[in-house]
Every structure is written in structure tokens, then in C-alpha cells.
Motif scaffolding. Structure first.
Motif, short mmCIF file in Angstrom:
data_model
loop_
_atom_site.label_atom_id
_atom_site.label_comp_id
_atom_site.label_asym_id
_atom_site.label_seq_id
_atom_site.Cartn_x
_atom_site.Cartn_y
_atom_site.Cartn_z
N UNK A 147 0.84 -1.19 0.00
CA UNK A 147 0.00 0.00 0.00
C UNK A 147 0.88 1.24 0.00
N UNK A 148 0.74 2.05 -1.04
CA UNK A 148 1.54 3.27 -1.15
C UNK A 148 0.71 4.52 -0.92
N UNK A 149 -0.62 4.41 -1.02
CA UNK A 149 -1.47 5.58 -0.89
C UNK A 149 -1.84 6.21 -2.21
N UNK A 150 -1.23 5.75 -3.29
CA UNK A 150 -1.54 6.25 -4.63
C UNK A 150 -2.15 5.11 -5.43
N UNK A 151 -3.30 5.36 -6.06
CA UNK A 151 -4.03 4.30 -6.74
C UNK A 151 -3.19 3.59 -7.79
N UNK A 152 -2.59 4.34 -8.69
CA UNK A 152 -1.81 3.73 -9.77
C UNK A 152 -0.62 2.95 -9.21
N UNK A 155 -1.82 -0.34 -7.54
CA UNK A 155 -2.16 -1.38 -8.51
C UNK A 155 -0.90 -1.95 -9.15
N UNK A 156 0.07 -1.08 -9.44
CA UNK A 156 1.33 -1.56 -10.00
C UNK A 156 2.03 -2.50 -9.02
N UNK A 157 1.99 -2.17 -7.74
CA UNK A 157 2.63 -3.02 -6.72
C UNK A 157 1.88 -4.34 -6.58
N UNK A 158 0.55 -4.28 -6.63
CA UNK A 158 -0.24 -5.52 -6.55
C UNK A 158 0.05 -6.43 -7.74
N UNK A 163 -0.70 -10.27 -7.05
CA UNK A 163 -1.99 -10.24 -6.35
C UNK A 163 -3.16 -9.95 -7.28
N UNK A 164 -2.89 -9.32 -8.41
CA UNK A 164 -3.90 -9.09 -9.44
C UNK A 164 -3.28 -9.45 -10.79
N UNK A 211 -6.62 -0.19 0.40
CA UNK A 211 -7.55 0.34 -0.59
C UNK A 211 -6.81 1.24 -1.56
N UNK A 212 -7.43 1.46 -2.70
CA UNK A 212 -6.88 2.39 -3.67
C UNK A 212 -8.02 2.97 -4.47
#
Length: 212
Positions: A147-152, A155-158, A163-164, A211-212
């Protein structure tokens, strides 16, 4: 408010998720999306053996999700099966709906056919179609969720962590709702993620939903 909740395929490769399904079955406003799990794994095995195209394997994997939905119904008869948006809307009024995805997805022109699109992206697609203000992805117990706090960036980390799926980031551009990843064994996080609240009301703390 309708929430889309995808039950990760990893949860079907060990002990069956009966307790989780029973816990969710009576909750109004939830649409459960089954992962293909071990059934989809078998599609991956036979694809090279039979020389099948990615398009054929994609459609077979969707049918594996459909089969898993029937397994979920057997484990938790209180779930309400639904195939279309109208059926889903009706089902969530009295309890948790269980999406059987083949009717809506097999011939959908906006869903790429290949292994880049798995049940995570199909759950995201459904959340955008309904539309649902939040998508909850229930992951394997004990998994660490970046979790970085930034949506993009999230998702890139997931995606990098597996994870996705590979198509998730692209498909997420068409979805403006909240996306939450929750380990299956973290009951407090799951309860918080499933609360029927506006996304911005979820307190963003280190202990809160990923969350994102």
C-alpha cells in the motif's frame, strides 16, 4: 449500495471456504464473484497438452468460474445465484448474490480474451458494469498487501506481487470506485471493507483496509 466481493481462487485450493461463504451469504447488497481456483488451474494444464488457443482457454476459465459458483452454492445454499444485472439487483435486496459469469462475459467485446484477464479483472469489469462503488478482493490468508497511498502505484505493486492479473491496471482506468484488497484471515479489515459506507468514509490508516 451494492459491493462486489471477489473470493480469490487461492481460497479454493485448500480447505473449502465454507465459513467465509456462510458469513457473507446473509448480507444484503453483496455480489460475490467466484475465482476459478483449482478448476481454472486445470485449464492451464490442458491448454498446451491439447494445443488450445488463448481465446479458448479464456472461455474455459470463465466456465471454471461458473463451475466454482455451483460449488459455492453447494457449500452455502443461502447464496442467491444471478447471471444478469437485473437478476443481481433483485438478489442483493434479500441477501448476498453469487454471480455466474458466463452469460455476461463469454462474448463481451470489451473483455480481452487471454490469461492476462482472470477473475480479478472480471470482478472489476462487473463492478464497473453495475456500477458498484467498491470492489473488494479477498486474498489468501496471511498475504502481505502493498500500500503506497496512490491508486496507480498500489495497482502496480499488486500486479508486481502477483496479487492481481496483468490486465487489471488497464481495466481499472474504466472504474472510478474504491478498490480494496483484504487477506481472508483478517476479519476486522474485512468487516471494515464490507461496511455499506461511501468510499471516502473509510479511515485511511495503517490498520485500515488496503484500498486504492
Amino acid at each position: 449500495m451494492t459491493l462486489v466481493v471477489k473470493i480469490g481462487g487461492s481460497l479454493t485450493r485448500g480447505a473449502p471456504p465454507r465459513i467465509l461463504l456462510d458469513r457473507l451469504a446473509g448480507r444484503k447488497g453483496l455480489v460475490l464473484v467466484p475465482g476459478g481456483g483449482a478448476l481454472a488451474d486445470q485449464v492451464r494444464v490442458i491448454q498446451p497438452q491439447m494445443g488450445l488457443s488463448d481465446g479458448a482457454a479464456h472461455r474455459m476459465a470463465i466456465l471454471a468460474m461458473e463451475q466454482m459458483a455451483h460449488a459455492f452454492l453447494d457449500m452455502a445454499p443461502g447464496l442467491r445465484p444471478a447471471r444478469t444485472p437485473a437478476e443481481l439487483t433483485s438478489a442483493v435486496a434479500t441477501g448476498a448474490a453469487l454471480w455466474l459469469p458466463a452469460t455476461m462475459t463469454l462474448d463481451a467485446p470489451d473483455i480481452p480474451q487471454g490469461w492476462d484477464v482472470t477473475s480479478d479483472s472480471l470482478a472489476l469489469w462487473l463492478a464497473a458494469q453495475l456500477p458498484a462503488p467498491r470492489l473488494v478482493l479477498v486474498k489468501a490468508p496471511g498475504v502481505t498487501i502493498p500500500q503506497t497511498g496512490d491508486r496507480a502505484s498500489d495497482i502496480a505493486a499488486w500486479t508486481a506481487a502477483g496479487l492481481v492479473d496483468a490486465a487489471f491496471a488497464t481495466m481499472a482506468r474504466g472504474y472510478s470506485g474504491d478498490i480494496v484488497l483484504v487477506p481472508a484471515d483478517d476479519g476486522a479489515l474485512m468487516e471494515q471493507a464490507l461496511k455499506p459506507l461511501a468510499p471516502q468514509s473509510i479511515e485511511e490508516t495503517r490498520e485500515g483496509p488496503r484500498r486504492s
